[in-house]
Design an enzyme around this catalytic site. Structure first.
Site, PDB file in Angstrom:
ATOM      1  CG  ASP A   1       5.428   0.101   7.412  1.00  0.00           C
ATOM      2  OD1 ASP A   1       5.254   0.528   8.554  1.00  0.00           O
ATOM      3  OD2 ASP A   1       4.552  -0.523   6.771  1.00  0.00           O
TER       4      ASP A   1
ATOM      5  CG  ASN B   1      -2.165  -0.807   0.990  1.00  0.00           C
ATOM      6  OD1 ASN B   1      -2.493  -1.129  -0.154  1.00  0.00           O
ATOM      7  ND2 ASN B   1      -2.851  -1.164   2.062  1.00  0.00           N
TER       8      ASN B   1
ATOM      9  CB  CYS C   1       0.869  -0.566  12.806  1.00  0.00           C
ATOM     10  SG  CYS C   1       1.288  -2.262  12.455  1.00  0.00           S
TER      11      CYS C   1
HETATM   12  C1  LIG Z   1       4.453  -3.908   8.359  1.00  0.00           C
HETATM   13  S1  LIG Z   1       4.681  -4.932   7.014  1.00  0.00           S
HETATM   14  C2  LIG Z   1       4.884  -3.825   5.689  1.00  0.00           C
HETATM   15  C3  LIG Z   1       3.603  -3.228   5.184  1.00  0.00           C
HETATM   16  C4  LIG Z   1       3.821  -2.443   3.910  1.00  0.00           C
HETATM   17  N1  LIG Z   1       4.793  -1.396   4.102  1.00  0.00           N
HETATM   18  C5  LIG Z   1       2.542  -1.830   3.396  1.00  0.00           C
HETATM   19  O1  LIG Z   1       2.274  -0.672   3.690  1.00  0.00           O
HETATM   20  O2  LIG Z   1       1.788  -2.499   2.699  1.00  0.00           O
HETATM   21  C6  LIG Z   1       6.298  -5.515   7.258  1.00  0.00           C
HETATM   22  C7  LIG Z   1       6.818  -6.360   6.124  1.00  0.00           C
HETATM   23  O3  LIG Z   1       8.217  -6.553   6.343  1.00  0.00           O
HETATM   24  C8  LIG Z   1       8.564  -7.788   5.778  1.00  0.00           C
HETATM   25  N2  LIG Z   1       9.908  -8.146   6.297  1.00  0.00           N
HETATM   26  C9  LIG Z   1      10.232  -8.650   7.492  1.00  0.00           C
HETATM   27  N3  LIG Z   1      11.559  -8.807   7.602  1.00  0.00           N
HETATM   28  C10 LIG Z   1      12.093  -8.386   6.439  1.00  0.00           C
HETATM   29  C11 LIG Z   1      13.427  -8.297   5.931  1.00  0.00           C
HETATM   30  N4  LIG Z   1      14.466  -8.693   6.662  1.00  0.00           N
HETATM   31  N5  LIG Z   1      13.604  -7.812   4.684  1.00  0.00           N
HETATM   32  C12 LIG Z   1      12.538  -7.420   3.941  1.00  0.00           C
HETATM   33  N6  LIG Z   1      11.265  -7.500   4.362  1.00  0.00           N
HETATM   34  C13 LIG Z   1      11.042  -7.958   5.596  1.00  0.00           C
HETATM   35  C14 LIG Z   1       7.425  -8.690   6.187  1.00  0.00           C
HETATM   36  O4  LIG Z   1       7.358  -9.821   5.345  1.00  0.00           O
HETATM   37  C15 LIG Z   1       6.230  -7.745   6.031  1.00  0.00           C
HETATM   38  O5  LIG Z   1       5.638  -7.918   4.782  1.00  0.00           O
END
Ligand SMILES: C[S@@+](CC[C@H](N)C(=O)[O-])C[C@H]1O[C@@H](n2cnc3c(N)ncnc32)[C@H](O)[C@@H]1O
Length: 444
Positions: free
Chosen positions: A318, A252, A370
């Site tokens: 994020d 998003n 969040c």
């Molecule tokens: C809070 S969500 C992100 C939401 C996104 N920014 C949105 O607004 O749609 C956090 C994301 O970080 C990813 N994530 C976790 N560790 C990560 C890493 N080491 N490298 C890249 N992505 C990672 C997770 O799979 C998850 O999809």
């Protein structure tokens, strides 16, 4: 509580009696005083004893957390948990300890730690009264039902005026631009407003379901909470910029970035989770995003020195977090944010933030979660800023936004927070970092 408590009229402590105080205060036996003399309780003392016990029980879960936080039972091995709860209730929430002897001395020894723990708990729950600690979940879900349905107009496919016209044709009444959060709160029926803070955000009453609406299924509108629109808006890259979205799925914020860039420039989007990356791919296509390279990759393994990223001036970060600000969660889920889990998340968040700052051309970065926990928010920002010395600084994020960062360190008010009660959004945290002109290139 199974001790043979009895009551006495006067306030003097006496060996061998287990009296409860007047005015709800607690009298306790001297440890090792031998069996108590049984004194027939006067009716008013029975009422006070009953009140003390039932109030202690009412506050039981809060008291357990306070005992844990202050590690009282570990420090006082002989103190029974039930007696500890009564003592702490009376010390912090009652009329003050009126017992004498060793128990009073014990409670007083730990008073400062217990009071500090209570203060921290209130900050975490953003409340000022003891009463408000009793059912934070209830308070959150009541506030959640007031969070409106926010609709971000996807300017890659349409414009705000056309979307307003579309909804008017569908029988919704457009009330113009909101002047206050109270106006958003008062929305009802088939009415909608333009948000007071964000230019491409429409606001509908909370029960409005638009998942089947043609504008949504065709990617002309994105159903996105207002707080979640803040990171891309506050990063504000100009068209043509090179931008990284480090933890991007389901995307998003990436599609919001693409809209701000008008699809001009380059977005490098990363996410470690293959399923989420697949979903993101579909959603970005639906939203008309071009100029975005999406990679299923751990962002921590992305090489900042790769020439591919030499023009990256903006990063949106994020990362995964406890999600404690998400108001749609069930009441029991907050319990999953154990101290251990928070520590692990905060460790990851610090590493990933520090890694993001190591991109050589980076000028501006937005860090968001969040989560309501200071450990994942202000503490992460403070630790990483310290690590980088004078290379980066915190800049005021949306100065007119009413809800600021917790006072964790000097300058933390530059961060912003969002909550159902204060900003009619999910719970959220945003910090904006900028490279200082003379800043060093590597962390200390
Ligand atoms: C809070 S969500 C992100 C939401 C996104 N920014 C949105 O607004 O749609 C956090 C994301 O970080 C990813 N994530 C976790 N560790 C990560 C890493 N080491 N490298 C890249 N992505 C990672 C997770 O799979 C998850 O999809």
């Amino acid at each position: 509580m199974s001790s043979p408590w009895s009551c006495r009229k006067n306030h003097r402590s006496a060996r061998g009696v287990y009296p409860l105080s007047l005015a709800g205060g607690l009298w306790a036996p001297e440890p090792g005083a031998g069996p108590p003399a049984l004194i027939a309780p006067a009716p008013q003392h029975v009422r006070r004893l009953y009140a003390l016990v039932s109030e202690t029980l009412r506050y039981a879960s809060v008291l357990e957390k306070l005992l844990d936080g202050a590690a009282l039972l570990q420090a006082e091995k002989k103190l029974a948990p039930q007696l500890a709860k009564v003592l702490v209730y009376d010390l912090l929430f009652g009329k003050g300890l009126k017992c004498g002897g060793r128990w009073k001395a014990l409670a007083r020894r730990h008073r400062a730690r217990l009071e500090a723990e209570l203060a921290r708990m209130k900050v975490r729950h953003r409340v000022s009264r003891n009463e408000d600690l009793l059912a934070p979940e209830k308070a959150v879900s009541a506030a959640a039902s007031q969070v409106p349905r926010y609709v971000r107009v996807n300017t890659l496919k349409t414009c705000v005026d056309d979307v307003i016209d579309f909804f008017k044709r569908q029988g919704y009444a457009y009330l113009g631009k909101a002047a206050s959060v109270e106006e958003l709160k008062a929305l009802s029926g088939k009415k909608f407003l333009l948000d007071l803070h964000l230019p491409e955000l429409l606001v509908f009453p909370s029960q409005t379901d638009l998942h089947d609406n043609l504008l949504y299924t065709s990617g002309h509108i994105i159903l996105q909470d207002k707080a979640s629109c803040l990171p891309a808006f506050l990063l504000g890259p100009v068209a043509g910029s090179h931008v990284i979205d480090a933890c991007a799925a389901p995307g998003n914020k990436t599609s919001h970035l693409a809209a701000i860039l008008k699809n001009k420039g380059q977005i490098f989007a990363f996410d470690v989770d293959p399923k989420r990356v697949a979903t993101m791919n579909t959603l970005l296509t639906r939203a008309g995003v071009t100029g975005c390279q999406l990679a299923q990759q751990d962002f921590l393994t992305v090489d900042p020195r790769d020439p591919k990223y030499s023009r990256v001036t903006h990063i949106l970060l994020d990362p995964s977090c406890s999600g404690s600000g998400m108001v749609t969660r069930g009441p029991g889920e907050e319990a999953a944010s154990s101290a251990e889990r928070l520590q692990a998340l905060a460790g990851f968040q610090r590493r990933v933030l520090s890694h993001a700052l190591s991109f050589p051309a980076l000028q501006r970065l937005v860090y968001s979660t969040c989560s309501l926990h200071q450990e994942e928010n202000e503490d992460v920002v403070q630790a990483v800023l310290q690590e980088w010395g004078s290379a980066f600084r915190l800049v005021p994020a949306f100065p007119s936004w009413p809800c600021r960062g917790l006072t964790a360190f000097s300058g933390s008010e530059n961060c912003l927070r969002a909550s159902p009660a204060e900003t009619l959004t999910h719970g959220f945290f945003v910090a904006v970092l900028e490279r200082c002109k003379e800043g060093a290139a590597a962390p200390r």
